[in-house]
Design an enzyme around this catalytic site. Structure first.
Site, mmCIF file in Angstrom:
data_model
loop_
_atom_site.group_PDB
_atom_site.id
_atom_site.type_symbol
_atom_site.label_atom_id
_atom_site.label_comp_id
_atom_site.label_asym_id
_atom_site.label_seq_id
_atom_site.Cartn_x
_atom_site.Cartn_y
_atom_site.Cartn_z
ATOM 1 N N LEU A 91 11.736 6.129 17.054
ATOM 2 C CA LEU A 91 12.124 5.986 18.574
ATOM 3 C C LEU A 91 11.035 4.904 19.403
ATOM 4 O O LEU A 91 11.295 4.408 19.561
ATOM 5 C CB LEU A 91 13.323 6.901 19.575
ATOM 6 C CG LEU A 91 13.470 7.068 20.626
ATOM 7 C CD1 LEU A 91 14.631 6.313 19.960
ATOM 8 C CD2 LEU A 91 13.939 8.509 21.007
ATOM 9 N N HIS A 92 9.816 6.111 19.664
ATOM 10 C CA HIS A 92 9.183 5.134 20.416
ATOM 11 C C HIS A 92 9.677 4.908 22.062
ATOM 12 O O HIS A 92 8.414 5.475 22.807
ATOM 13 C CB HIS A 92 8.747 4.154 19.657
ATOM 14 C CG HIS A 92 7.639 3.936 18.208
ATOM 15 N ND1 HIS A 92 8.001 5.732 17.561
ATOM 16 C CD2 HIS A 92 7.589 3.382 17.179
ATOM 17 C CE1 HIS A 92 7.374 5.710 16.712
ATOM 18 N NE2 HIS A 92 7.484 4.251 16.064
ATOM 19 N N CYS A 95 0.445 2.404 8.228
ATOM 20 C CA CYS A 95 1.127 1.004 7.941
ATOM 21 C C CYS A 95 0.638 0.242 7.460
ATOM 22 O O CYS A 95 0.311 -0.463 8.950
ATOM 23 C CB CYS A 95 2.009 1.554 8.655
ATOM 24 S SG CYS A 95 3.825 0.614 8.152
ATOM 25 N N GLU A 144 1.235 -0.918 0.115
ATOM 26 C CA GLU A 144 0.076 0.055 0.235
ATOM 27 C C GLU A 144 0.708 0.837 -0.277
ATOM 28 O O GLU A 144 2.225 1.124 0.320
ATOM 29 C CB GLU A 144 -0.702 0.387 1.070
ATOM 30 C CG GLU A 144 -0.203 -0.353 2.208
ATOM 31 C CD GLU A 144 -1.647 -0.850 3.666
ATOM 32 O OE1 GLU A 144 -2.221 -1.456 3.300
ATOM 33 O OE2 GLU A 144 -0.798 0.296 4.447
ATOM 34 N N CYS A 196 7.016 -5.163 15.311
ATOM 35 C CA CYS A 196 6.251 -4.008 16.241
ATOM 36 C C CYS A 196 5.867 -4.325 16.743
ATOM 37 O O CYS A 196 4.467 -4.855 15.832
ATOM 38 C CB CYS A 196 6.935 -2.792 15.382
ATOM 39 S SG CYS A 196 8.454 -2.334 14.863
HETATM 40 N N1 SAH Z 1 9.626 0.482 9.218
HETATM 41 C C1 SAH Z 1 9.702 1.620 9.400
HETATM 42 C C2 SAH Z 1 9.100 2.381 8.774
HETATM 43 C C3 SAH Z 1 7.844 2.031 8.162
HETATM 44 S S1 SAH Z 1 6.141 2.276 9.724
HETATM 45 C C4 SAH Z 1 9.649 2.281 10.410
HETATM 46 O O1 SAH Z 1 9.714 1.889 11.207
HETATM 47 O O2 SAH Z 1 10.221 3.653 10.553
HETATM 48 C C5 SAH Z 1 6.370 3.831 9.661
HETATM 49 C C6 SAH Z 1 5.978 4.722 11.111
HETATM 50 O O3 SAH Z 1 4.720 4.405 11.298
HETATM 51 C C7 SAH Z 1 6.571 3.999 11.807
HETATM 52 O O4 SAH Z 1 7.379 5.602 13.092
HETATM 53 C C8 SAH Z 1 6.054 2.984 12.944
HETATM 54 O O5 SAH Z 1 6.332 2.901 14.057
HETATM 55 C C9 SAH Z 1 4.712 4.176 12.005
HETATM 56 N N2 SAH Z 1 3.517 3.184 13.016
HETATM 57 C C10 SAH Z 1 3.322 2.177 12.407
HETATM 58 N N3 SAH Z 1 1.918 1.593 13.086
HETATM 59 C C11 SAH Z 1 1.229 2.308 13.736
HETATM 60 C C12 SAH Z 1 0.574 2.341 13.748
HETATM 61 N N4 SAH Z 1 -0.499 1.844 14.358
HETATM 62 N N5 SAH Z 1 -0.266 3.306 14.147
HETATM 63 C C13 SAH Z 1 0.542 4.714 14.327
HETATM 64 N N6 SAH Z 1 2.065 4.965 13.707
HETATM 65 C C14 SAH Z 1 2.237 3.636 13.279
#
Ligand code: SAH
Length: 345
Positions: free
Chosen positions: A216-217, A332, A89, A114
């Site tokens: 980072l989170h 995502c 997507e 994740c």
């Molecule tokens: N793998 C890469 C890029 C893809 S995800 C990365 O982790 O950066 C892009 C961003 O969307 C990342 O910051 C990820 O943590 C965030 N993300 C993933 N699932 C999400 C969700 N359900 N709600 C909000 N952000 C999300």
């Protein structure tokens, strides 16, 4: 398969058909600058060469399976099908004040798992090729043509971990920045990563002016590990050294997805402040996009705002991201996950 992104094969075709270089330039401009369709692009070539080009080149390597336009903001979610029937997507964003952007995928699924991510739930299938990465941008441009828009920002924040598909992501990025092709300036390309120090350093050395975003989170090792299993392999301490190296080239974007009771408490704030102290970063506080099957909850808006205000007071450049396209499951992997479930019913 020769695609429109295969410059060497197109050069061979040019020589074979004795096409003058300036005609190929017009052909490329038609494809990548004017977002023309295939027949229009072929018309830029001498008539005698068209049949050979048409026979040899595959114009599109992804098939558009679905398009969802948000009713509340300018987002359009696109689901593409690959030649081997996988779904990926992309999301087109049309911010009111700003350039049209696209969030693209770099892999089918993801191997990072994740805890909060819908793509992570699908597991990893394969890397996307350079052509599949670029086709997301080309097809979006063609869709945007009637609106008189072109993609001016590309962010690798769709499905997958771009720095685990470096060869193809780098060659796609080279194509995007090439003046004779997409001609996007480096500052308009963002690669977002879970945080793989070696790969991040290679990225910074190769593309010092591009935007690097780190998911980072959490600045607490045990919390981050629970959210992102990759953090076990690449601990925060090591990641900070990479951030120091990266900051010599400008600001790194720090993404911080806020989850209620997980990473939004006082100790989380303090750890974050301490961890980023002295680094020229831009912090983006992201709201959680919930999806069926996830048992997590986002931090309520007022608390997210307050967290942001405190970061600002502490001297950090901070923005609160508004989640575009929340009515079309734009986070995502969500829409593909939804569609895969439908197929099982
Ligand atoms: N793998 C890469 C890029 C893809 S995800 C990365 O982790 O950066 C892009 C961003 O969307 C990342 O910051 C990820 O943590 C965030 N993300 C993933 N699932 C999400 C969700 N359900 N709600 C909000 N952000 C999300």
């Amino acid at each position: 398969m020769t695609t429109i992104y295969d410059i060497d094969s197109i050069e061979e075709l040019r020589v074979r058909n004795a096409v003058q270089p300036h005609r190929i330039k017009r052909f490329r401009n038609a494809l990548f600058k004017s977002s023309n369709d295939w027949n229009e692009a072929l018309e830029t070539l001498p008539e005698a060469a068209r049949a050979d080009f048409d026979r040899t080149i595959t114009f599109q390597c992804l098939e558009l399976a679905e398009r969802h336009d948000s009713e509340i903001d300018g987002a359009s979610k696109l689901i593409f099908k690959t030649h081997d029937h996988h779904l990926i997507e992309s999301v087109i964003l049309r911010p009111k004040t700003g350039r049209t952007s696209i969030c693209i995928s770099s892999q089918v699924g993801c191997a990072c798992y994740c805890s909060f991510c819908a793509t992570g739930k699908m597991g990893f299938t394969r890397n996307l090729t350079q052509a599949e990465i670029l086709d997301q941008v080309t097809q979006a441009n063609r869709m945007l043509r009637p609106e008189d828009r072109t993609i001016r920002n590309v962010v690798f924040m769709g499905m997958g971990e771009p720095l685990l598909n470096m060869d193809h992501v780098f060659s796609a990025v080279d194509f995007l920045r090439q003046p004779s092709l997409f001609n996007l300036s480096d500052a308009r390309i963002t690669v977002s990563t879970v945080g793989i120090p070696d790969a991040m350093e290679t990225f910074i050395e190769t593309y010092p002016d591009m935007q690097l975003a780190l998911s980072l989170h959490s600045a607490r090792q045990e919390v981050r590990q629970r959210m992102m299993p990759q953090a076990r392999t690449y601990p925060l301490e090591q990641l900070r050294e990479t951030l120091v190296a990266a900051s010599k080239h400008g600001k790194v974007m720090i993404e911080y997805l806020m989850l209620a009771g997980v990473n939004d408490r006082e100790e989380d704030f303090q750890a974050l402040e301490e961890y980023l102290k002295g680094l020229p970063v831009h912090i983006n506080l992201i709201p959680y996009n919930e999806y069926p099957g996830s048992n997590l909850q986002g931090t309520p808006e007022p608390e997210r705002k307050a967290f942001g205000e405190r970061l600002k007071t502490a001297g950090f450049d901070t923005t609160l991201r508004y989640s575009m396209g929340s009515d079309i499951a734009a986070a995502c992997g969500q829409l593909v996950q939804h569609k895969q479930k439908e197929a099982l019913l």
